[in-house]
Design a protein around this motif. Structure first.
Motif, PDB file in Angstrom:
ATOM      1  N   THR A  27       0.711  -8.763 -31.417  1.00 58.55           N
ATOM      2  CA  THR A  27       1.790  -8.580 -30.430  1.00 58.55           C
ATOM      3  C   THR A  27       1.605  -7.271 -29.656  1.00 58.55           C
ATOM      4  O   THR A  27       1.863  -7.216 -28.460  1.00 58.55           O
TER       5      THR A  27
ATOM      6  N   ALA B  18       6.833 -17.200 -34.351  1.00 54.78           N
ATOM      7  CA  ALA B  18       7.531 -16.378 -33.363  1.00 54.78           C
ATOM      8  C   ALA B  18       6.590 -15.333 -32.764  1.00 54.78           C
ATOM      9  O   ALA B  18       6.595 -15.095 -31.559  1.00 54.78           O
ATOM     10  N   GLN B  19       5.758 -14.735 -33.638  1.00 60.76           N
ATOM     11  CA  GLN B  19       4.828 -13.715 -33.149  1.00 60.76           C
ATOM     12  C   GLN B  19       3.761 -14.327 -32.234  1.00 60.76           C
ATOM     13  O   GLN B  19       3.344 -13.723 -31.258  1.00 60.76           O
TER      14      GLN B  19
ATOM     15  N   LYS C 218       4.129 -16.963 -30.375  1.00 62.88           N
ATOM     16  CA  LYS C 218       4.787 -17.325 -29.127  1.00 62.88           C
ATOM     17  C   LYS C 218       4.846 -16.106 -28.208  1.00 62.88           C
ATOM     18  O   LYS C 218       4.609 -16.192 -27.012  1.00 62.88           O
ATOM     19  N   GLN C 219       5.158 -14.974 -28.815  1.00 62.18           N
ATOM     20  CA  GLN C 219       5.242 -13.720 -28.048  1.00 62.18           C
ATOM     21  C   GLN C 219       3.867 -13.317 -27.531  1.00 62.18           C
ATOM     22  O   GLN C 219       3.715 -12.916 -26.361  1.00 62.18           O
TER      23      GLN C 219
ATOM     24  N   GLY D  85       2.114 -16.437 -25.276  1.00 66.98           N
ATOM     25  CA  GLY D  85       2.963 -16.767 -24.113  1.00 66.98           C
ATOM     26  C   GLY D  85       2.732 -18.129 -23.594  1.00 66.98           C
ATOM     27  O   GLY D  85       2.738 -18.379 -22.404  1.00 66.98           O
TER      28      GLY D  85
END
Lengths: 238, 238
Positions: A140, A231-232, A234-235, A238
């Motif tokens: 991230t 979640a990580q 996805k961040q 993108g």
């Protein structure tokens, strides 16, 4: 006689990159034993790799495009041997329309498949991550430091893979596309594009061969968190 | 010379079973080209398969144990060719202690590996799912209709695989173990056990080869939900 089924080969997993396992663990020479087309990155996450007809180009965050040496090592890459494929003509397709058009045309949503588009693009927006030094930060943090490139009216090759949602974490769920222009001077991980006109080809795989860096101590020791992973990713992706 | 790296082969995914894709899509003969040891199920989810030294035993929900024909088809199975393995002696290990002992001894938590235990078991508790007829119900409904078996003081073989959490949905995350006693009269999907004394062997894989039923129309058409999948698997596989 049985037809030889198509196979895609992946070294490392996307999930390994999340906690910062960026060390190269497979040589380019070994990787090329498993494919002549593909995408990936380089050791230290030094940019975005695209393998075209056996040549591994690396688009770095400085904008430089160089060819990887056979002895260099990669932490994560996906490759296949391009075979005879279904091809169709595409026109005036933005990223979303392109991705939908392929899945509307072929019943491959539960499979891994390769997709290529060669032709003229109205615009292409890419990013390249910057080389990191150990101790490596999490993915991230790297994604936040990426360089974004944009070009209008460019001819080149879009190449990447689709993975079913079930495989999120092993690979990028959905499409994961890289780009290189014909001049070999512009490319990277594709954020957005519009194909003006070009040939689109699609190749489904019966088999995905997932290879792990079995001898890499930092990989074996790492605590790869499944819970926060999606979640990580996805961040970062993108 | 490079040592040949060990590989595990899987046909179908656990995730495919969730919406009820129970039709066999690979013949036993083809499956056995990829391994001589393994676990799986049969068409229609007709029980629990355990492959030992090339013989595919099927433990059915009636308690019957039969050998699968070469022409029968399986929807989901994981197999490998057993090679020279690390072996250690285990004593008085319940399921939890057994699973922890293996991961305490070997740094394999981020890899796929096979684990086998042969010897005397103080108790083994198994289940076998019941054969379903089309139109197939979802996996959660089948698991509710399983038969549970229990036996004390039994000699036999525990065999299965460990998959990292990242691969939850493609495989069973953590351990997935089947059992067959030496008399070939009792076994199934392992719910609980206590190993009195036996040999435990472990084999890590550099590669996992995931094979899809590329030609199966119901597979291609199915909407495999990733979002609710993990919760449904937890309920079904317990």
């Amino acid at each position: 006689m049985k037809q030889k089924e198509a196979k895609v080969y992946q070294h490392g997993t996307l999930g390994m990159l999340v906690p910062g396992l960026f060390n190269g663990t497979l040589s380019v020479a070994e990787l090329l034993e498993h494919g002549d087309h593909g995408i990936g990155t380089a050791s230290g996450l030094d940019g975005e790799m695209i393998l075209l007809a056996g040549t591994p180009y690396l688009v770095q965050s400085t904008g430089r495009v160089r060819i990887l040496e056979q002895s260099e090592k990669v932490p994560f890459a996906t490759v296949h041997f391009a075979q005879k494929k279904d091809t169709f003509e595409g026109e005036a397709l933005d990223k979303k329309a392109f991705e939908q058009a392929v899945l509307a045309k072929y019943p491959y949503k539960n499979l891994f498949f390769a997709v290529t588009a060669t032709g003229r693009f109205k615009q292409v927006k890419t990013r390249a991550v910057a080389k990191q030094e150990p101790p490596y930060p999490p993915l991230t943090a790297v994604a936040a430091a990426q360089t974004v490139f944009e070009k209008q009216n460019v001819t080149g090759t879009l190449l990447g893979y689709y993975a079913p949602g079930l495989f999120d974490g092993m690979a990028v769920a959905g499409y994961h596309l890289h780009f290189l222009d014909d001049a070999k001077s512009f490319g990277g991980h594709v954020l957005d594009f519009e194909l003006a006109s070009g040939k689109i080809s699609v190749e489904p795989f019966a088999t995905v061969e997932q290879h792990f860096p079995l001898q890499d101590e930092s990989f074996l020791a790492e605590q790869i968190e499944s819970a926060s992973l999606h979640a990580q990713l996805k961040q970062a992706e993108g």
